[in-house]
Design an enzyme around this catalytic site. Structure first.
Site: not given
Ligand code: GBH
Length: 500
Positions: A17, A434-435, A74, A306, A427, A165-166, A308, A377, A120
């Site tokens: 990223q 952002e992917w 990190r 992590n 984060w 990671n995740e 959010y 995060e 990651h």
């Molecule tokens: C993180 O993932 C990442 O580790 C990081 O690289 C990224 O930039 C950051 O967050 C911000 O996006 O409604 O079922 O589609 C985020 C965690 C988990 C967020 C799954 C989106 C989608 C759930 N993600 N979620 S769904």
């Protein structure tokens, strides 16, 4: 003041990223290079070729961290920089190793504690092509073990290691929805390959075994002399029942967290998958051999969290479709009574709800017996931030409020609920790639001007972090004095004794 004096706070990033320089110093391609090249996969057609140019600006990034007062940082290692083809019999690339070694030296020199993520999401592309990458248990877990050992050996000064990671995102986004590399899905409009009902569960299993193997190597070969710690980072959202009166919605709230977090955390803490997953997925969910249980059970020195956002959860009736990964339920932003979970952001899935963070910290702590937690995060995007002129983007009050509320919710969980959080990494340090959203969605506390040589401008939220944590972290002297003080009841008794 409620956070312990040794509490670490700082910022997080990930290699693909921020680094750019994808063909510099002998780096091999990762599955993200390949994925980004497929038209239509990334919202703005972009990739990590330049990103924040951080591979070439390590000094500048460290100076920024220092300026912001960060105690820890990190970041992740790009596997294909250190072993360009990825495998255990492939050549290693000394230039890549030297880069990360030097980076860790420079961080420590600046007084910043490094947390390294080994994976990651950016698997060396050669491993995907050679044997199917994460789908191949024997090969992938052996190659990851080899890569992990190489890094433990090469960077002995790092004392905090995160294996994955995740894994949820690698498995579901990469092998069910097909929105992340390598893009597998059953939806043949999106991908010629994939089986959304089976591959994600195989991938999740293989990641757990790979994690277990790396932890074993660290504990047996490095921890005794290096004295560090190792764990995995899991993502998970908080849940509230759509209808608080409906026991089926309340049950679905737990099931949602089990399908997201306990999928990985139950095997790590208890040695097997949650019953709710076995019930729904049956034989599609792999089983652990005895040998695998021995590797995976007890393999976390800490829990990397992590977090959010939150959702209202409504249970579904009947048999779920085969490709369901949520646990036969709906995730919603409004509950039955029309209450909204939180304000909109630039990310469709993210709506701030700080109380949910406290709730989930409690949920995890109760289920896994109060493990040491690092929040690896936490952060938010802002609706329309990318459309703002620079001066306005720097006034990110929405993000300031997010961090204020979430950090306070965490501090309350520590102070009042006995949750054991020892560190927090926002984060992200920088706006970055952002992917699948490309560069349109910004998560940074620092604005990156992609049109002007990736110049960095700290936003208001960047400057807010130090005062925020200073107001919450106990001073060592105060903490020592508190610890030395006898408990009030004992003090009274002593006073009485002295009187007599
Ligand atoms: C993180 O993932 C990442 O580790 C990081 O690289 C990224 O930039 C950051 O967050 C911000 O996006 O409604 O079922 O589609 C985020 C965690 C988990 C967020 C799954 C989106 C989608 C759930 N993600 N979620 S769904």
């Amino acid at each position: 003041m409620s956070l312990p004096s040794d509490f670490l706070w700082g910022f997080a990033t990930a290699a693909y990223q921020i680094e750019g320089s994808t063909d510099v110093d002998g780096r091999g391609p990762s599955i993200w290079d390949t994925f980004c090249a497929i038209p239509g996969k990334i919202a703005d057609g972009s990739s990590g070729v330049v990103a924040c140019d951080s591979y070439k600006r390590t000094k500048e990034d460290i100076a920024l961290l220092k300026e912001l007062g960060a105690k820890c940082y990190r970041f992740s290692i790009s596997w294909s920089r250190v072993i360009p083809l990825g495998g255990r019999n492939d050549p290693i690339n000394q230039a890549g190793i030297d880069h990360y070694r030097q980076f860790v030296d420079d961080l420590l020199e600046a007084g910043i504690t490094p947390f390294i993520t080994l994976f990651h999401w950016d698997l060396p592309d050669a491993l995907d092509k050679r044997y199917g990458g994460l789908l191949n248990k024997e090969e992938f877990t052996a190659d990851f073990e080899n890569y992990a050992r190489l890094m433990f050996k090469s960077i002995p000064k790092c004392k905090h290691w995160i294996t994955f990671n995740e894994p949820w995102c690698s498995a579901i986004n990469g092998y069910n929805l097909g929105i992340f590399a390598p893009g597998h899905t059953s939806d043949r409009n999106k991908s010629p390959v994939g089986d959304s009902a089976r591959e994600p569960w195989i991938v999740g299993h293989n990641i757990l075994i790979a994690h277990g193997k790396a932890v074993k190597v660290y504990r047996e070969e490095f921890k005794p002399t290096q004295g560090g710690e190792i764990g995995i980072t899991l993502n998970g959202d908080a849940t509230y029942p759509w209808d608080p009166e409906d026991p089926a919605d309340i049950e679905a709230c737990d099931r949602k967290i089990e399908f997201a977090i306990s999928w990985f955390a139950d095997p790590i803490y208890f040695g097997d998958y949650p019953a709710s997953m076995r019930k729904q997925l049956g034989e599609r969910l792999p089983t652990f051999t005895e040998e695998e249980v021995a590797l995976v059970k007890g393999s976390n020195d800490f829990y990397g969290m992590n977090h959010y956002t939150a959702n209202y959860i409504k249970h579904r009736k009947g048999t779920p479709p085969e490709d369901d990964f949520l646990g036969n339920l709906e995730t919603l932003f409004y509950d039955k009574n029309g209450n909204c979970i939180g304000p909109e952001t630039q990310s469709f899935w993210l709506r701030p709800n700080a109380q949910g963070f406290r709730n989930l910290l409690n949920w995890l702590s109760k289920r896994y017996n109060y493990p040491k937690i690092y929040v690896t995060e936490n952060g938010t995007s802002l609706k329309g931030e990318s459309d703002l002129p620079l001066e306005q983007a720097l006034e990110d009050d929405f993000r300031c409020k997010y961090f204020h509320d979430y950090v306070h919710a965490m501090a309350k969980a520590v102070e009042e609920d006995g949750v054991n959080v020892k560190g927090y990494m926002a984060w992200s340090l920088l706006d970055n790639f952002e992917w699948a959203d490309g560069y349109v969605t910004r998560f940074g506390v620092t604005y990156v001007d992609y049109k002007d040589n990736c110049k960095r401008y700290p936003k208001k939220s960047a400057r807010q972090m130090k005062p925020l944590f200073d107001s919450l972290i106990k001073k060592a002297e105060v903490e020592a004095a508190e610890a030395a003080k006898p408990a009030p009841a004992v003090a009274e008794e002593q006073a009485e004794e002295a009187d007599a």
